[in-house]
Design a protein around this motif. Structure first.
Motif, PDB file in Angstrom:
ATOM      1  N   GLU A   1     -14.675-108.863  56.922  1.00  0.00           N
ATOM      2  CA  GLU A   1     -15.645-107.796  57.154  1.00  0.00           C
ATOM      3  C   GLU A   1     -15.008-106.667  57.957  1.00  0.00           C
ATOM      4  N   ALA A   2     -14.172-107.020  58.923  1.00  0.00           N
ATOM      5  CA  ALA A   2     -13.507-105.996  59.731  1.00  0.00           C
ATOM      6  C   ALA A   2     -12.571-105.152  58.884  1.00  0.00           C
ATOM      7  N   VAL A   3     -11.809-105.784  57.986  1.00  0.00           N
ATOM      8  CA  VAL A   3     -10.912-105.043  57.098  1.00  0.00           C
ATOM      9  C   VAL A   3     -11.718-104.060  56.244  1.00  0.00           C
TER      10      VAL A   3
ATOM     11  N   TYR B   1      -8.758-103.812  67.511  1.00  0.00           N
ATOM     12  CA  TYR B   1      -9.798-103.568  68.508  1.00  0.00           C
ATOM     13  C   TYR B   1     -11.146-104.107  68.062  1.00  0.00           C
ATOM     14  N   PHE B   2     -11.528-103.810  66.831  1.00  0.00           N
ATOM     15  CA  PHE B   2     -12.867-104.190  66.385  1.00  0.00           C
ATOM     16  C   PHE B   2     -12.984-105.646  65.954  1.00  0.00           C
ATOM     17  N   THR B   3     -11.869-106.397  65.977  1.00  0.00           N
ATOM     18  CA  THR B   3     -11.969-107.850  65.788  1.00  0.00           C
ATOM     19  C   THR B   3     -11.692-108.586  67.096  1.00  0.00           C
ATOM     20  N   SER B   4     -11.468-107.847  68.185  1.00  0.00           N
ATOM     21  CA  SER B   4     -11.268-108.479  69.487  1.00  0.00           C
ATOM     22  C   SER B   4     -12.627-108.814  70.111  1.00  0.00           C
ATOM     23  N   GLU B   5     -12.594-109.645  71.133  1.00  0.00           N
ATOM     24  CA  GLU B   5     -13.848-109.984  71.831  1.00  0.00           C
ATOM     25  C   GLU B   5     -14.446-108.743  72.483  1.00  0.00           C
ATOM     26  N   ILE B   6     -13.601-107.910  73.072  1.00  0.00           N
ATOM     27  CA  ILE B   6     -14.088-106.682  73.712  1.00  0.00           C
ATOM     28  C   ILE B   6     -14.729-105.757  72.681  1.00  0.00           C
ATOM     29  N   GLY B   7     -14.041-105.534  71.557  1.00  0.00           N
ATOM     30  CA  GLY B   7     -14.573-104.641  70.532  1.00  0.00           C
ATOM     31  C   GLY B   7     -15.857-105.150  69.922  1.00  0.00           C
ATOM     32  N   SER B   8     -15.908-106.469  69.667  1.00  0.00           N
ATOM     33  CA  SER B   8     -17.084-107.054  69.011  1.00  0.00           C
ATOM     34  C   SER B   8     -18.293-107.160  69.918  1.00  0.00           C
ATOM     35  N   THR B   9     -18.069-107.414  71.213  1.00  0.00           N
ATOM     36  CA  THR B   9     -19.202-107.670  72.103  1.00  0.00           C
ATOM     37  C   THR B   9     -19.551-106.511  73.023  1.00  0.00           C
TER      38      THR B   9
END
Length: 244
Positions: free
Chosen positions: A12-14, A207-215
């Motif tokens: 989904e991120a890709v 970034y958008f698949t990291s914990e920070i980016g996602s949450t």
């Protein structure tokens, strides 16, 4: 990425990052999806010891490049999400040798361009100087991508015209062939992808698949959970991260 992240998250991120970048397929293709399994096992992104051919210094530079693209605002930036190590891992695990070579050479070019613009290496430049350079490199890669897209469309049109010419009578075919005696030089479809395009793709994906980016940059709800077919939206709210 955390240990419980799965293939559907990366897929989904890709898709989403591809959409943000104009719908062009990311370098690495389906290998980006398979790499998340290796990322959770032996092939760890270790910024202290390096990743593959990438040294700790290379990863620190990637962190700063990514953080210039996705800086800290009301949420932590790419550097806090350790995107540099992620980028190094993805190049090591998913890029073909020619692509990896372009990416690694791109790290040196970033420093060269920084010295040319400010007299300093990228790591020594001010945030304003880094941003100015990154914005210029982004314009360069966009211009190249647009030129390749135009070349691709032109090639498709030429192939269609050649098929049509093959059906023309001999006299009409000779006349058609003589109408473009001095064609202007064209940018080829085979020109390699710009190194900064690769860096931008991986910075956003990491970034958008990291914990920070996602949450934090997005909203996240652990699955399984309840299904809400209609959720009120307030203008300006962050988008929802994909479910696990």
């Amino acid at each position: 990425m955390t240990d419980h992240d799965g293939m559907i998250d990366r897929r989904e991120a890709v898709r989403r990052v591809s959409a943000l970048l104009g719908g062009i397929s990311l370098i690495g293709g389906s290998a980006l999806l398979a790499a998340c399994e290796r990322e959770g096992s032996s092939a760890r992104a270790d910024s202290a010891n390096g990743v593959g051919a990438f040294t700790a210094e290379d990863i620190a530079l990637l962190d700063e490049i990514a953080d210039t693209i996705l800086p800290e605002t009301t949420t932590p930036g790419a550097k806090a999400a350790k995107v540099g190590a992620f980028m190094a891992l993805m190049v090591t695990d998913t890029y073909k040798p020619p692509e990896a070579k372009i990416f690694r050479a791109g790290l040196e070019k970033v420093d060269e361009e920084s010295r040319r613009a400010s007299g300093k290496r990228f790591m020594e430049a001010t945030p304003q100087q880094r941003l100015a350079l990154i914005e210029r490199l982004d314009r360069d890669q966009k211009a190249q991508a647009d030129a390749r897209d135009s070349a691709r469309k032109m090639k498709t049109g030429e192939e269609a015209a050649q098929k049509a010419d093959a059906k023309l009578p001999d006299q009409r075919k000779e006349n058609a062939e003589g109408t473009d005696a001095n064609p202007a030089p064209r940018i080829t479809v085979d020109e390699p992808t710009h190194y900064f395009r690769m860096m931008k793709e991986l910075a956003m994906l990491g970034y958008f698949t990291s914990e920070i980016g996602s949450t934090m940059a997005m909203r996240y709800v652990e699955s399984p959970g309840r299904f809400d077919p209609c959720v009120p939206y307030v203008k300006g709210e962050t988008s929802w991260a994909p479910h696990a």
